[in-house]
Design a protein around this motif. Structure first.
Motif, mmCIF file in Angstrom:
data_model
loop_
_atom_site.group_PDB
_atom_site.id
_atom_site.type_symbol
_atom_site.label_atom_id
_atom_site.label_comp_id
_atom_site.label_asym_id
_atom_site.label_seq_id
_atom_site.Cartn_x
_atom_site.Cartn_y
_atom_site.Cartn_z
ATOM 1 N N LEU A 91 0.915 -1.414 0.168
ATOM 2 C CA LEU A 91 -0.001 -0.045 0.048
ATOM 3 C C LEU A 91 0.858 1.211 0.054
ATOM 4 O O LEU A 91 1.844 1.404 0.896
ATOM 5 C CB LEU A 91 -0.921 0.064 1.271
ATOM 6 C CG LEU A 91 -1.962 1.110 1.494
ATOM 7 C CD1 LEU A 91 -2.905 1.155 0.364
ATOM 8 C CD2 LEU A 91 -2.482 1.082 2.766
ATOM 9 N N ASP A 92 0.724 1.976 -1.047
ATOM 10 C CA ASP A 92 1.399 3.419 -1.037
ATOM 11 C C ASP A 92 0.423 4.511 -1.015
ATOM 12 O O ASP A 92 -0.682 4.591 -1.545
ATOM 13 C CB ASP A 92 2.156 3.604 -2.441
ATOM 14 C CG ASP A 92 3.094 2.431 -2.612
ATOM 15 O OD1 ASP A 92 4.234 2.830 -2.451
ATOM 16 O OD2 ASP A 92 2.804 1.272 -2.923
ATOM 17 N N VAL A 93 0.784 5.644 -0.286
ATOM 18 C CA VAL A 93 -0.122 6.812 -0.254
ATOM 19 C C VAL A 93 1.063 8.072 -0.241
ATOM 20 O O VAL A 93 1.968 7.696 0.169
ATOM 21 C CB VAL A 93 -0.814 6.916 0.912
ATOM 22 C CG1 VAL A 93 -0.016 6.784 2.281
ATOM 23 C CG2 VAL A 93 -1.779 8.089 0.998
ATOM 24 N N ALA A 94 0.541 8.958 -1.047
ATOM 25 C CA ALA A 94 1.464 10.343 -1.323
ATOM 26 C C ALA A 94 0.803 11.472 -1.647
ATOM 27 O O ALA A 94 -0.734 11.358 -1.880
ATOM 28 C CB ALA A 94 2.248 9.991 -2.675
ATOM 29 N N ARG A 95 1.177 12.526 -1.070
ATOM 30 C CA ARG A 95 0.663 13.688 -0.973
ATOM 31 C C ARG A 95 1.548 14.873 -0.812
ATOM 32 O O ARG A 95 2.293 14.922 0.060
ATOM 33 C CB ARG A 95 -0.649 14.119 -0.213
ATOM 34 C CG ARG A 95 -1.225 15.480 -0.652
ATOM 35 C CD ARG A 95 -2.589 15.575 0.308
ATOM 36 N NE ARG A 95 -3.384 16.755 -0.261
ATOM 37 C CZ ARG A 95 -4.383 17.263 0.153
ATOM 38 N NH1 ARG A 95 -4.991 16.346 1.340
ATOM 39 N NH2 ARG A 95 -5.217 18.157 -0.408
#
Length: 423
Positions: A91-95
């Protein structure tokens, strides 16, 4: 998850879980106050797996891809699915400048189970366009395939060469790293420094604890050529052989000297490697060499491999050769029986036998390989591979679970089938 194309378990500490969760929240909310940034965080779920079956024509030991497995093909069963099979999810999350990743992998462990293990769990901050800082559980950047060694689909062969990659059976550590990317002429460079530790459950009450892991990795890319140079050092402690060393110390000064020499108790271990890959598209060639040093039961070894193949549409025939050899003693006279009382000599002889049984685990081995990869779909590859594995004199090589009838120096024929996929 970003994969190279076909061209080319320990528990997670509570503090690290908190750090990664904080990173996920930071990635989600980093730009919430910035009205110019109306987009929400980007989330991505991906995964990979291998369904493998391996046959070995020996009943005297098990062939396996890593000493971190409990069983393999051969002595335990003529055919084994444990050697290469695994399943992973990420799981990847970016902002904005923040991102986080969580990767979990399930494969056989030293107790024969398949409990999922957190392989990666880190927060990344893009400090500048060229500088990245990460905190958490991070892949150890040693060897060419360090970032994807468990993703079979990215490899042209069934598995990474066990002679080379087996010298570093742990693939991640908990800590921090920084990577600076820069260019020099037509070459692109990435210089990475890292620090961390790992505390991994092995079996029963035995653990592997590496503290003060410090290292440097430097990658160079230019056209079809890729290079990677790596070095690390750490202090290593394991419970392996604890009963043996306790027995040795009971025999006085000579036993204590042997225990001090071979016990894996706060021993400095160092590794260095260099690898190169040349891949113009229609064909490829890879080679790596590494050196590992420690004054303990792990010994000192040099390992290398060279391999290559050609691409013909969806088919890729390939071949390779790998070798590991030991430097220094792979056996020891042990306790001097003549210096002991007659009543203690039988027990001392048994201790000497146990010591040399452990020293036989220092790998000396060569493997010649040939195989065929078929890219069935864009994200699915089927592979068949043949290996002739020859443990060196006085060593069981990379094999596990040897019987008393095991004979070093005799070739073992290994056949592998693997279905690799990513999603």
């Amino acid at each position: 998850m970003t994969y190279p194309t076909s061209r080319s378990g320990s528990a997670l500490p509570a503090s690290l879980i908190c750090a990664v969760l904080a990173g996920l929240l930071a990635a989600t909310n980093a730009c919430a106050a910035d009205t110019a940034d109306a987009a929400g965080p980007s989330w991505k779920f991906s995964g990979f797996g291998t369904l493998g079956a391996v046959h070995a024509d020996t009943r005297e030991a098990d062939y396996t891809s890593t000493v971190m497995h409990a069983t393999g093909a051969g002595r335990s069963a003529p055919w084994s699915v444990e050697v290469d099979s695994r399943l992973g999810a990420q799981l990847d999350v970016a902002r904005g400048p923040w991102s986080a990743v969580l990767q979990v992998v399930s494969e056989q462990d030293l107790e024969g189970g398949y409990a999922p293990r957190v392989e990666w769990a880190n927060v990344k901050y893009q400090a500048t366009p060229d500088l990245v800082i990460r905190l958490g559980r991070i892949a150890l950047p040693v060897f060419l395939a360090a970032d994807y060694r468990k993703v079979g689909y990215t490899l042209p062969w069934v598995r990474t060469p066990v002679e080379v990659y087996g010298s570093l059976p742990i693939s991640s550590s908990d800590g921090v790293d920084a990577t600076w990317r820069w260019s020099g002429g037509a070459l692109r460079h990435a210089t990475q420094v890292f620090w961390g530790h790992t505390d991994t459950h092995l079996y029963e009450d035995r653990r592997l604890h590496a503290r003060g892991i410090v290292g440097l990795s430097h990658s160079i890319e230019g056209g079809a050529l890729s290079l990677r140079l790596s070095a690390l050092t750490a202090h290593l402690t394991t419970g392996v052989g604890a009963d043996l060393f306790q027995a040795l110390r009971a025999f006085g000064p000579q036993g204590r000297a042997l225990a001090a020499r071979y016990a894996i108790e706060d021993k400095r271990v160092s590794m260095a490697s260099i690898g190169a890959s040349y891949d113009p598209g229609a064909w490829f060639l890879n080679a790596e060499i590494g050196r590992a040093n420690t004054d303990s039961l792990l010994g000192r070894t040099t390992a290398m491999y060279v391999g290559g193949g050609v691409r013909r549409g969806s088919l890729t025939p390939y071949a390779g050769y790998a070798r590991v050899r030991a430097h220094g003693a792979t056996s020891d006279p042990g306790l001097q029986l003549a210096a002991l009382p007659a009543g203690a000599r039988s027990a001392a002889a048994a201790v000497n036998l146990a010591l040399n049984t452990y020293l036989a685990t220092i790998p000396q081995q060569s493997t010649a390989s040939a195989g065929l990869r078929w890219d069935v779909l864009d994200n699915v590859a089927l592979k068949a591979q043949y290996d002739r594995v020859v443990p060196g004199a006085g060593s069981r090589g990379s094999l596990i679970n040897p019987s008393r009838d095991f004979r070093p120096g005799h070739g073992i024929h290994v056949t592998s089938l693997a279905l690799d996929f990513v999603f």
